[in-house]
Enzyme design. Sequence first.
Site, PDB file in Angstrom:
ATOM      1  N   TYR A  98     -82.407  27.097 -95.208  1.00 50.77           N
ATOM      2  CA  TYR A  98     -82.898  28.373 -95.374  1.00 50.77           C
ATOM      3  C   TYR A  98     -84.450  28.217 -95.547  1.00 50.77           C
ATOM      4  O   TYR A  98     -85.023  29.388 -95.167  1.00 50.77           O
ATOM      5  CB  TYR A  98     -82.414  28.781 -96.933  1.00 50.77           C
ATOM      6  CG  TYR A  98     -80.890  29.194 -96.462  1.00 50.77           C
ATOM      7  CD1 TYR A  98     -80.598  30.753 -96.785  1.00 50.77           C
ATOM      8  CD2 TYR A  98     -79.714  28.485 -96.768  1.00 50.77           C
ATOM      9  CE1 TYR A  98     -79.246  31.047 -96.681  1.00 50.77           C
ATOM     10  CE2 TYR A  98     -78.683  28.823 -96.716  1.00 50.77           C
ATOM     11  CZ  TYR A  98     -78.448  30.277 -96.296  1.00 50.77           C
ATOM     12  OH  TYR A  98     -77.068  30.620 -96.568  1.00 50.77           O
ATOM     13  N   GLU A 140     -72.010  29.724-101.079  1.00 48.62           N
ATOM     14  CA  GLU A 140     -71.656  28.388-100.005  1.00 48.62           C
ATOM     15  C   GLU A 140     -71.430  27.042-100.990  1.00 48.62           C
ATOM     16  O   GLU A 140     -70.465  26.076-100.563  1.00 48.62           O
ATOM     17  CB  GLU A 140     -72.783  28.118 -99.166  1.00 48.62           C
ATOM     18  CG  GLU A 140     -72.761  29.342 -98.018  1.00 48.62           C
ATOM     19  CD  GLU A 140     -73.935  29.595 -97.352  1.00 48.62           C
ATOM     20  OE1 GLU A 140     -74.992  28.764 -97.139  1.00 48.62           O
ATOM     21  OE2 GLU A 140     -74.461  30.870 -97.053  1.00 48.62           O
TER      22      GLU A 140
HETATM   23  C1  HEM Z   1     -81.051  34.718 -96.060  1.00 48.63           C
HETATM   24  C2  HEM Z   1     -80.715  33.976 -94.775  1.00 48.63           C
HETATM   25  C3  HEM Z   1     -79.567  34.370 -93.908  1.00 48.63           C
HETATM   26  C4  HEM Z   1     -79.130  35.679 -93.793  1.00 48.63           C
HETATM   27  C5  HEM Z   1     -79.547  36.995 -94.301  1.00 48.63           C
HETATM   28  C6  HEM Z   1     -77.755  35.477 -92.832  1.00 48.63           C
HETATM   29  C7  HEM Z   1     -77.160  36.381 -92.280  1.00 48.63           C
HETATM   30  C8  HEM Z   1     -76.058  36.000 -91.509  1.00 48.63           C
HETATM   31  C9  HEM Z   1     -75.157  37.002 -90.799  1.00 48.63           C
HETATM   32  C10 HEM Z   1     -75.121  38.458 -91.416  1.00 48.63           C
HETATM   33  C11 HEM Z   1     -74.364  36.403 -90.089  1.00 48.63           C
HETATM   34  C12 HEM Z   1     -73.117  36.996 -89.431  1.00 48.63           C
HETATM   35  C13 HEM Z   1     -71.797  36.956 -90.336  1.00 48.63           C
HETATM   36  C14 HEM Z   1     -70.573  37.574 -89.763  1.00 48.63           C
HETATM   37  O1  HEM Z   1     -70.715  38.614 -90.125  1.00 48.63           O
HETATM   38  O2  HEM Z   1     -69.894  36.874 -89.025  1.00 48.63           O
HETATM   39  C15 HEM Z   1     -74.618  34.994 -90.189  1.00 48.63           C
HETATM   40  C16 HEM Z   1     -74.082  34.227 -89.260  1.00 48.63           C
HETATM   41  C17 HEM Z   1     -74.732  32.834 -88.754  1.00 48.63           C
HETATM   42  N1  HEM Z   1     -75.825  32.113 -89.594  1.00 48.63           N
HETATM   43 FE1  HEM Z   1     -76.738  33.268 -91.079  1.00 48.63          FE
HETATM   44  N2  HEM Z   1     -77.982  33.979 -92.505  1.00 48.63           N
HETATM   45  C18 HEM Z   1     -78.969  33.374 -93.138  1.00 48.63           C
HETATM   46  C19 HEM Z   1     -79.199  32.180 -93.154  1.00 48.63           C
HETATM   47  C20 HEM Z   1     -79.059  31.151 -92.324  1.00 48.63           C
HETATM   48  C21 HEM Z   1     -79.241  29.811 -92.215  1.00 48.63           C
HETATM   49  C22 HEM Z   1     -80.435  29.184 -92.974  1.00 48.63           C
HETATM   50  C23 HEM Z   1     -78.575  29.242 -91.119  1.00 48.63           C
HETATM   51  C24 HEM Z   1     -78.923  27.857 -90.688  1.00 48.63           C
HETATM   52  C25 HEM Z   1     -79.885  27.724 -89.506  1.00 48.63           C
HETATM   53  C26 HEM Z   1     -77.896  30.321 -90.657  1.00 48.63           C
HETATM   54  C27 HEM Z   1     -76.965  30.259 -89.606  1.00 48.63           C
HETATM   55  C28 HEM Z   1     -75.874  31.134 -89.196  1.00 48.63           C
HETATM   56  C29 HEM Z   1     -74.975  30.779 -87.889  1.00 48.63           C
HETATM   57  C30 HEM Z   1     -75.089  29.618 -86.904  1.00 48.63           C
HETATM   58  C31 HEM Z   1     -74.230  32.064 -87.966  1.00 48.63           C
HETATM   59  C32 HEM Z   1     -73.126  32.331 -86.926  1.00 48.63           C
HETATM   60  C33 HEM Z   1     -73.582  32.966 -85.768  1.00 48.63           C
HETATM   61  C34 HEM Z   1     -72.724  33.420 -84.579  1.00 48.63           C
HETATM   62  O3  HEM Z   1     -71.540  32.926 -84.694  1.00 48.63           O
HETATM   63  O4  HEM Z   1     -73.246  34.107 -83.817  1.00 48.63           O
HETATM   64  N3  HEM Z   1     -78.015  31.404 -91.314  1.00 48.63           N
HETATM   65  N4  HEM Z   1     -75.717  34.725 -90.866  1.00 48.63           N
END
Ligand code: HEM
Length: 398
Positions: A98, A140
Amino acid sequence: MLSDTSTATVRATLPAVGAAVGDIADLFYRKLFDAHPEFLRDLFNRGNQASGTQRRALAGSIAAFATHLVEHPGTRPDVMLGRIANKHASLGITAPQYAIVHTHLFAAITEVLGDAVTPEVAAAWDEVYWLMANALIAVEERLYAQRDVTAGDVWHEWTVTSRTEDTPDVATFTITPAEGTPAPAFRPGQYVSVQVELPDGARQIRQYSLTGAPGPGPRSFSVKRVRGTEGPEGEVSAHLHARLHAGGRLRVSAPYGDLVLDDSDAPLFLASAGIGCTPILSMLEHLAEAGHRAPVTVVHGDRSPADHALRARHGALAAGLPGGSSHFWYETPEPGHPAERTGRVDLGGLEVAPGTHAYLCGPLPFMRAVRSQLLDRGVAPADVHYEVFGPDLWLAQD
Ligand code: HEM
Ligand SMILES: Cc1cc2nc3c(=O)[nH]c(=O)nc-3n(C[C@H](O)[C@H](O)[C@H](O)COP(=O)(O)OP(=O)(O)OC[C@H]3O[C@@H](n4cnc5c(N)ncnc54)[C@H](O)[C@@H]3O)c2cc1C
């Protein structure tokens, strides 16, 4: 809860940030992947990056969270946070990541908004980010503890014990843990992440819903091959179809997902379209095993009976429940199929019992149409649950 000073600043800057959030998300991902190419190769879904859907989901979720903080202070958008946290948990996202996302997101915000980002504005949005990040980290951590895994270490090797071809485009894989350990528990409706090494060395991850009952024993999932008719061929589904056979090995995550059946005796309405039937199959298997007696209405829409994955099992499970009934719509039906079940799903002639709890899975236009028909029939919005087989753009817009 957002501090009073930050609330005023976020409220004043929301329109400007909201208008630029798409550009911010684009630049953020460019910066993130420049600094960490391994994230694009081995963690993020590069199909979703190419199509832009993940960028829209991220941007939409941050704008929705900030709006929630200023409009409903003291409450949290738990449904949205739960959805994201489950996806993150299935990918093994860790708390230190994060801080990496924060660095690149704030560099992008400053670059896109320029002089508008005064120290006061930066501090207010920093507070928004960490409220959201810490809420996600907390959910998480709970999800990791529930499955007895540590963050970042959700993966296990599984062996494919059998493969069956359900339709010309859908194959079902049955898998068992390679180490001989018991398969982890899951709740009906949940999914696993599957990681495969592609020919260019990238280790791409996709999610697949588990289709069986959640008891002990092997696990199954069904994969629809994404053919390259309207865009590029799907990378992972095509790879699994071409390369994964009985005896093959696969890296599979612990099961997660927030579309899960509640334990009530309310009448159930289980609606799917296309490959969206997979989580519904697991729910039906569970209801059959549990001897469920309350009414269950099963609705499905597909191109044709031959395209309807797990069709025989879908119908048999519904028919086997004392209160079960199934209604399948086909755009191109077999001869003799009722005219009123031809074309798109239309709930017009179906009874929807008061107090119904609905579970939907399929393309967004299908779920929007079914949801609004259910609401018209008096189903409470809180009782309509859904799963999207991709980044949740519906949630971000609601
Ligand atoms: C406040 C911080 C964050 C927010 C607001 C956020 C938001 C999101 C959202 C909205 C999704 C799509 C969920 C869905 O509907 O399937 C998502 C997926 C994902 N997030 Fe985050 N995220 C955050 C932090 C992180 C961090 C720290 C990582 C790691 C580097 C990360 C990695 C991912 C990955 C790999 C996916 C799946 C992407 C995909 O399948 O295309 N996220 N996140
Ligand atoms: C919770 C959840 C559960 C799921 N359960 C199932 C399930 O049970 N069964 C199942 O079959 N699927 C399921 N899915 C979908 C699955 O995870 C994959 O998304 C699906 O298999 C497609 O992956 P792919 O790698 O083959 O396609 P990708 O390569 O990821 O492509 C996906 C789409 O993006 C388009 N695309 C790719 N590159 C570009 C580009 N450059 N420009 C424009 N468009 C592009 C492709 O044409 C395709 O339409 C689920 C998804 C989620 C989130």
